[in-house]
Design an enzyme around this catalytic site. Sequence first.
Site, short mmCIF file in Angstrom:
data_model
loop_
_atom_site.label_atom_id
_atom_site.label_comp_id
_atom_site.label_asym_id
_atom_site.label_seq_id
_atom_site.Cartn_x
_atom_site.Cartn_y
_atom_site.Cartn_z
N TRP A 141 23.55 -20.68 27.67
CA TRP A 141 23.80 -19.24 27.74
C TRP A 141 25.15 -19.18 28.36
O TRP A 141 25.52 -18.07 28.81
CB TRP A 141 22.81 -18.60 28.38
CG TRP A 141 21.41 -19.00 28.07
CD1 TRP A 141 20.93 -18.56 26.79
CD2 TRP A 141 20.13 -19.60 28.70
NE1 TRP A 141 19.61 -18.91 26.61
CE2 TRP A 141 19.16 -19.81 27.69
CE3 TRP A 141 20.48 -20.36 29.85
CZ2 TRP A 141 18.12 -20.54 28.17
CZ3 TRP A 141 19.37 -21.09 30.12
CH2 TRP A 141 17.83 -20.97 29.43
N HIS A 142 26.03 -20.16 28.11
CA HIS A 142 27.67 -19.84 28.59
C HIS A 142 28.55 -20.06 27.56
O HIS A 142 29.36 -20.93 27.77
CB HIS A 142 27.78 -21.09 29.84
CG HIS A 142 26.65 -21.20 30.94
ND1 HIS A 142 26.33 -22.38 31.64
CD2 HIS A 142 25.67 -20.20 31.35
CE1 HIS A 142 25.60 -21.96 32.50
NE2 HIS A 142 25.03 -20.75 32.53
N VAL B 113 27.88 -0.31 17.65
CA VAL B 113 29.42 -0.29 17.07
C VAL B 113 29.29 -0.88 15.62
O VAL B 113 29.02 -1.98 15.58
CB VAL B 113 30.21 -0.96 17.86
CG1 VAL B 113 31.64 -0.97 17.32
CG2 VAL B 113 30.23 -0.21 19.54
N HIS C 57 28.33 -21.83 35.70
CA HIS C 57 27.83 -20.99 35.04
C HIS C 57 28.64 -19.42 34.88
O HIS C 57 29.33 -19.30 35.94
CB HIS C 57 26.39 -20.62 35.73
CG HIS C 57 25.69 -21.67 35.66
ND1 HIS C 57 24.37 -21.76 35.54
CD2 HIS C 57 25.86 -23.20 36.14
CE1 HIS C 57 23.72 -23.17 35.64
NE2 HIS C 57 24.80 -23.87 35.81
#
Length: 630
Positions: free
Chosen positions: A564-565, A248, A608
Amino acid sequence: MSTDLKFSPQPEDVADKSFDYVVCGGGTAGLTLAARLTEDPNVTVAVLEAGEHNIGEPLIDLPGQFGQQFGIPKFDWSFPTTAQKFSQNKEYLWQRGKGVGGSSAINFYAWVKPPAKDFDAIEQLGNPGWNWAEYAKYTRLSETFHPATEEQCALYPHTHDPTNRGHSGPIQVTVPHTIHTVDKLFQETLVNKGLKLIKDPYGGDTIGTWMASANLDPRTMTRSYAATAYYLPNRHRKNLILLTEATVARVLFATRVRGEDSELTATGVEFVHGGKIMQVHAKKEVILSAGCIQSPQILELSGIGRKEVLDKIGVECLVDLRGVGQNMQDHTYFGVSYELDSNAGHKTYDLMRDPEFAAEARKLHADLKGMQHIGITSFAYLPYTAATPEAPALIQRAAATVDALKKSGTLEPGPGQAEILDKQIENLKDDEVPDLEIITFPGYFTTITAPEAGKSYVTILVVLNHPLSRGTIHATSNDPFAKPEINPSYFENDSDLENLVQHIKYIRTMPDTEPWKSGIVREMDPGPKYQTDEELRRRRAFLPLLTCTEHLAEYIYDCHGTCWHTVGSTSMLPLEKQGVVSPELKVYGTRNLRVVDVGIIPIHIATHTHATAYVIAEKAADIISGRRRV
């Protein structure tokens, strides 16, 4: 990969065509939303995914391969951060899933949900309908839970409450293979230290110690994720099309006419496929589901964001929306590892370092046996007040940092940031809100000391759940292929570093308690080099009483990284609080542009974020369609 799974749509199936909804991002939330919207055969949806068609890849499907996809361009974006001023100028890599299913294809498949009070805080910040009661309803729509087998329960007393679980949703959730000897060691020790043993942590109460489920399909013991659960069963719908390798470039808007309402109307999306610039048209809405990192980047490339950022990258500012890319919060983590008693019969993940054993485990997986379908299962959450007698003083100091920040004049204009930080301090004082998280990994998972062959280890992973530090994510160029600038501002607020030190101190009390006391041989990392002492750190002039020691801080600097949160970069807040989207997930200043991914979460939650991404998309589907399934 079987021919049945090969991807068929071509650029000409999308370019210059019109769909009711154009979804930017074929990841966790994007595929969930597209599948739910196209349950109505009269609704058409096109999904644009920048990554490849990875469905059927063994590196994704087979569990027990923690992080092995990281760094491989086919699977991982590998976003770099800026040098972190408050973490010794270190740079970090943020792994994110690239391909169909997004990060749900490469995460560690622990199926974990937030405490009720954390999600209720989102509503309290000005977002009606975004509360735990709603969360509980929508999460049950997303999952089908499979209880532990009799064989598993014979080894460990797995418990659950079926009223907290879904029984007909697309994501298959079960109890993975566990290292029951390590789980018992961890769980019994924490109970003996005074923590509550929780029967089922999926009802909003997570304070205590408990066993987590995993999003694995027990019929095949393979990963159950957005691609296989929401997209694959619906790929033949005539009203759903997914185009991969479609990056995009920007959202397109109708030309404003003088005298009209100032809100922008999204008409479609410009994207790049095979080096060619193409367009797809939206009859109803454009929806960004590109994740916490790339959704704000797309907004900025489309002319929505801070004018000074857009001027810098040469993009005309259509909406000066100050919150885009701001308020970013990230969980960071590291490990504390121990050598286990070799006479206790542990069969930990350390065995997988032996190539022959790993090859045999892969063969056994076909029969649903062996270590290949191992999961990360033992979790414990506790409030600050249960972790250390120093908690009252530490909370008072954290409150002082927030007060100092508010008085400094450096907080963003508007009441949003101040209100969120005040809410976090309020939660620190609340015994029903968990501030510390520790997880058992049944094997060696630290990096300072090397493990020895033939020995078994356990690593206690530490996660900072409610960071007071705030970061930013912004586009650096009008080139959609240029990676954005990511600055998490790790430890800009010293209280975050103090929180992690307290994690280590708490873990180091475990060897004083049975059965941990008898079950471990020695601490490997941090090890004897990193010991606490009475030397108080004075890294901030306004925090002379900070109790972190240099040694433990050095270990954290050396070993921590993203969990990764990441949330918050497109925060759902009132506009006057520097929000980006409304409770209906519409981007302020637009009629029909929404964001549907975890970036909308305005205040971090102690969990998580994987399961929550499905909740956001499930709820968004009802908001957009106007129906009510729960």
